[in-house]
Motif scaffolding. Structure first.
Motif, PDB file in Angstrom:
ATOM      1  N   ARG A 208     -19.368  69.593 108.434  1.00 11.24           N
ATOM      2  CA  ARG A 208     -18.779  69.428 107.139  1.00 11.24           C
ATOM      3  C   ARG A 208     -17.594  70.097 106.167  1.00 11.24           C
ATOM      4  O   ARG A 208     -16.710  69.615 105.525  1.00 11.24           O
ATOM      5  CB  ARG A 208     -20.190  70.324 106.177  1.00 11.24           C
TER       6      ARG A 208
ATOM      7  N   PHE B  12     -21.674  69.179  95.618  1.00  9.24           N
ATOM      8  CA  PHE B  12     -21.079  69.668  97.280  1.00  9.24           C
ATOM      9  C   PHE B  12     -22.344  70.358  97.011  1.00  9.24           C
ATOM     10  O   PHE B  12     -22.944  70.750  98.088  1.00  9.24           O
ATOM     11  CB  PHE B  12     -19.618  69.570  96.970  1.00  9.24           C
ATOM     12  N   ALA B  13     -22.267  71.827  96.474  1.00 14.62           N
ATOM     13  CA  ALA B  13     -23.182  72.651  96.453  1.00 14.62           C
ATOM     14  C   ALA B  13     -24.674  72.288  96.136  1.00 14.62           C
ATOM     15  O   ALA B  13     -24.953  72.984  97.027  1.00 14.62           O
ATOM     16  CB  ALA B  13     -23.311  73.232  95.221  1.00 14.62           C
TER      17      ALA B  13
ATOM     18  N   ARG C 133     -14.816  67.983 104.733  1.00 16.60           N
ATOM     19  CA  ARG C 133     -14.948  68.143 103.071  1.00 16.60           C
ATOM     20  C   ARG C 133     -14.252  69.445 102.391  1.00 16.60           C
ATOM     21  O   ARG C 133     -13.848  69.168 101.671  1.00 16.60           O
ATOM     22  CB  ARG C 133     -16.358  68.418 102.449  1.00 16.60           C
TER      23      ARG C 133
ATOM     24  N   THR D  41     -20.437  80.693 101.493  1.00 15.78           N
ATOM     25  CA  THR D  41     -21.795  81.150 100.364  1.00 15.78           C
ATOM     26  C   THR D  41     -22.526  79.945 100.414  1.00 15.78           C
ATOM     27  O   THR D  41     -23.991  79.646 100.164  1.00 15.78           O
ATOM     28  CB  THR D  41     -21.192  81.804  98.820  1.00 15.78           C
ATOM     29  N   LEU D  42     -22.389  79.251 100.739  1.00 19.35           N
ATOM     30  CA  LEU D  42     -22.815  77.481 100.589  1.00 19.35           C
ATOM     31  C   LEU D  42     -23.618  77.158 101.897  1.00 19.35           C
ATOM     32  O   LEU D  42     -24.285  76.263 101.844  1.00 19.35           O
ATOM     33  CB  LEU D  42     -22.028  76.397  99.908  1.00 19.35           C
TER      34      LEU D  42
ATOM     35  N   ASP E 211     -18.609  66.333  91.629  1.00 23.39           N
ATOM     36  CA  ASP E 211     -18.583  66.234  92.872  1.00 23.39           C
ATOM     37  C   ASP E 211     -18.451  67.722  93.564  1.00 23.39           C
ATOM     38  O   ASP E 211     -18.868  68.252  94.614  1.00 23.39           O
ATOM     39  CB  ASP E 211     -17.357  65.720  94.397  1.00 23.39           C
TER      40      ASP E 211
ATOM     41  N   VAL F 247     -22.717  82.602  94.261  1.00 17.47           N
ATOM     42  CA  VAL F 247     -21.351  82.863  93.692  1.00 17.47           C
ATOM     43  C   VAL F 247     -19.728  83.066  93.118  1.00 17.47           C
ATOM     44  O   VAL F 247     -20.172  81.670  93.045  1.00 17.47           O
ATOM     45  CB  VAL F 247     -20.364  84.436  95.255  1.00 17.47           C
TER      46      VAL F 247
ATOM     47  N   ARG G  73     -22.236  75.047  89.441  1.00 15.44           N
ATOM     48  CA  ARG G  73     -22.623  75.512  90.735  1.00 15.44           C
ATOM     49  C   ARG G  73     -23.489  75.743  91.276  1.00 15.44           C
ATOM     50  O   ARG G  73     -23.379  75.586  91.796  1.00 15.44           O
ATOM     51  CB  ARG G  73     -21.126  75.246  91.103  1.00 15.44           C
TER      52      ARG G  73
ATOM     53  N   ILE H 187     -27.512  75.253  92.668  1.00  7.24           N
ATOM     54  CA  ILE H 187     -28.260  75.941  93.940  1.00  7.24           C
ATOM     55  C   ILE H 187     -29.454  76.526  93.935  1.00  7.24           C
ATOM     56  O   ILE H 187     -30.695  77.084  94.641  1.00  7.24           O
ATOM     57  CB  ILE H 187     -27.728  76.602  94.736  1.00  7.24           C
TER      58      ILE H 187
ATOM     59  N   VAL I 115     -22.015  76.433 104.067  1.00  6.94           N
ATOM     60  CA  VAL I 115     -21.752  75.224 104.981  1.00  6.94           C
ATOM     61  C   VAL I 115     -21.364  74.263 106.025  1.00  6.94           C
ATOM     62  O   VAL I 115     -20.544  75.771 107.109  1.00  6.94           O
ATOM     63  CB  VAL I 115     -20.601  73.853 104.007  1.00  6.94           C
TER      64      VAL I 115
END
Ligand SMILES: Nc1ncnc2c1ncn2[C@@H]1O[C@H](COP(=O)(O)OP(=O)(O)OP(=O)(O)O)[C@@H](O)[C@H]1O
Ligand SMILES: [Mg+2]
Lengths: 279, 297
Positions: free
Chosen positions: A193, B98-99, A197, A186-187, B94, B79, B148, B152, A189
């Motif tokens: 990565r 990260f997001a 990660r 959903t991000l 973190d 989500v 998180r 975004i 990525v």
């Protein structure tokens, strides 16, 4: 309570060691000198018969020799007479070389297999056949194709440390929780990565546990491999001292092999602990 | 863009094996709207949310966002997972960072950090930024998940029973916070819940699903209570018990024996009801903007 349990365990350990050393000492005391022996026969039988001395060294003798090895670890008097330290360095270099190669192969391949059910199924039959082969069985083939005994030993270490790492990596990668992968999705990525990660840290405890098993097996195998290829290394040292009939040196080498194996395992255990995350 | 609802779901169905879990789903979500989905376990709520998130593909139908079909996950739709789904090897900072880095990869480290900290602060976790998730309580972890998702700055927030694993007290506080944040930022939200009171507190519209398999949308309840409602004075409002009774009556009785052969039932235009205004009879389907949207589509 815990510290007292630890203390009591330590006391029992020391007591067991002391008891073992005592039995060893008594067992190697020998009998009284045999009287009235034909001098010719006595010469043949050596000290065992003449002085009633046991052929098997006692603990004092072994520990004295051990101290000597510690203080003369790195002498080098030609091919058949090198310090234990030098032999250990040869063995460790081979183990780390083969182990490093195995890491370089097992990590990417394990990732591939863990992420792709197709590759998992396609490669599984090969693993099933290759895994149970004793690493030493590869030795003649390695000697024939590589034509260099030192490299062949590294190859054997590579083969034997490959499987636990490969299978653990594949398993760890396949078992990464779906929700973490969904978060990454959903991000949006990217694949690299995501691999470094998310998947790598998530699977790291399983991967490093595989490495811990591998290094243990590698240390077991290197002794046998060096007995076969000869030249240098702790395994060759054991074989050579057996041929010299120096049981004291053989026992010393056995002790050192055990200690180094323990240290290797402790290092990997520490690394596993470092990457383990509480959930 | 005009003429399209923000999100529009058209004839969605999901089939496992031979039987559809749900079918003929039609509904729309407007910008800034808070929509809750209620239905019994197994009717396919999570499946619908995953389809909205782009994590799962529907067997039939389409989901349009701003008139374009959704294909795959996107940073536009954040989500909040039921099980918080935090990465346990990362600190709170973190996890959020990260997001943030995923959203704005070109930002400097300092800027990312400041942005992440702003949202950690927003959910009241300023002091816990350097803790690992394992060191936090369940409620705090869920807050990190919310931070998180919000960090975004998504166009839409998707929540799958975000508070169901929490104790009543923590749940209440978090509901208040989510309500405040979503109203402040005019966030568009789609949320699944089992909790009738939660739906009445948070939602502008409550979608009622019948039991699966072959689940459909039975009706859409419009929350007629004022938008500035709060958890403490909710029950004093005259609409509250009417809406509540209506929802509970649906979950207890009608969700099982929903009569799809009924002439009134049209899956393309689910009935809009306003039980808060005047008991269960009031029906505003004819004047509904939702209906117009579907009519145009
Ligand atoms: N991979 C799958 N294969 C087969 N059936 C599935 C699969 N995933 C979900 N289902 C079925 O689809 C139905 C809907 O699942 P879903 O998780 O969407 O339900 P839900 O409404 O979210 O339930 P709950 O309220 O318990 O979370 C269930 O009956 C489930 O058995
Ligand atoms: Mg669900």
């Amino acid at each position: 309570m815990i510290s007292s349990l630890r203390l009591r365990a330590a006391i029992v350990s020391v007591a067991l060691l002391a008891g073992f050393l005592l039995l060893w000492h008594l067992g190697t005391q020998g009998t009284a000198p045999t009287a009235n022996l034909d001098p010719e026969y006595a010469r043949l039988m050596g000290a065992t018969a003449v002085e009633g001395k046991s052929a098997f060294p006692g603990p004092a003798e072994v520990l004295g020799k051990f101290w000597w090895h510690l203080s003369h670890a790195f002498y080098d008097n030609g091919p058949n007479d090198k310090g234990l330290g030098i032999q250990l360095i040869f063995s460790l270099a081979r183990v780390l070389g083969g182990f490093g190669l195995a890491v370089a192969v097992a990590l990417p391949l394990g990732f591939l297999i863990g992420m792709s059910p197709l590759m998992h199924r396609a490669l599984d039959p090969f693993f099933q056949v290759l895994k149970p082969i004793s690493p030493l069985a590869w030795m003649p083939l390695a000697l024939y194709t590589i034509k260099d005994s030192a490299t062949s030993a590294i190859f054997v270490i590579f083969i034997c440390s490959l499987w636990p790492m490969l299978l653990n990596t594949a398993f760890g990668v396949a078992a990464v929780r779906k929700e973490w992968l969904n978060v990454a999705r959903t991000l949006e990525v990217g694949p690299f990565r995501k691999a470094f990660r998310v998947i790598l840290p998530a699977a790291a405890p399983t991967i490093l546990t595989g490495m811990r098993i591998s290094i243990g097996i590698a240390w077991l195998v290197i002794v046998a491999a060096e007995m076969l290829v000869g030249g240098t290394g702790i395994g060759y040292f054991v074989w050579n001292e057996w041929n010299n009939l120096s049981i004291t040196n053989v026992i010393n080498a056995i002790l050192v092999i055990g200690l180094v194996g323990m240290v290797l395992d402790l290092i990997l255990a520490r690394l596993v602990k470092l990457v383990t995350y509480p959930e | 863009m005009t003429g399209h609802p923000f999100i529009s779901i058209e004839d969605l169905a999901k089939v496992y094996g031979d039987t559809p879990v749900f079918e003929h789903l039609h509904f729309a979500i407007d910008k800034g709207e808070f929509v809750c989905l209620i239905g019994h376990s197994g009717c396919g709520k999570t499946t619908i949310l995953n389809a909205l998130a782009g994590l799962e593909e529907a067997s039939e139908g389409a989901i349009l966002m701003g008139g374009r079909e959704i294909s795959g996950p996107s940073l536009d739709r954040a989500v909040i997972f039921q099980s918080h789904a935090l990465m346990p090897w990362m600190t709170v900072l973190d996890n959020v960072g990260f997001a943030v880095k995923s959203r704005w990869p070109d930002w400097s480290g300092a800027k990312r950090r400041a942005h992440a900290l702003k949202f950690i602060d927003l959910v009241g976790l300023a002091g816990a930024a350097d803790k690992k998730p394992a060191q936090l309580s369940g409620g705090m972890r869920q807050r990190v998940g919310i931070a998180r998702a919000l960090s975004i700055e998504p166009k839409m927030l998707l929540m799958d029973e975000p508070f169901s694993a929490l104790d009543a007290l923590t749940r209440g506080t978090l509901q208040d916070e989510v309500l405040r944040i979503c109203h402040e930022t005019e966030q568009t939200v789609f949320m699944i819940t089992h909790d009738v009171d939660e739906a009445i507190l948070l939602a502008d519209k409550i979608i009622l699903m019948t039991n699966g398999p072959h689940a459909v949308i039975a009706e859409i309840v419009v929350n007629t209570m004022p938008r500035n409602r709060s958890r403490t004075d909710l029950h004093r409002h005259p609409h509250y018990y009417r809406i509540r009774n209506h929802l509970i009556e649906f979950l207890v009785d009608r969700s099982k024996q929903f009569d799809r052969a009924n002439a009134d039932f049209d899956p393309r235009h689910p009935r809009l009801t306003t039980p808060g205004l005047d008991g269960p009879e009031s029906d505003v389907t004819a004047s509904s903007p939702l209906r117009n949207n579907h009519g145009a589509a």
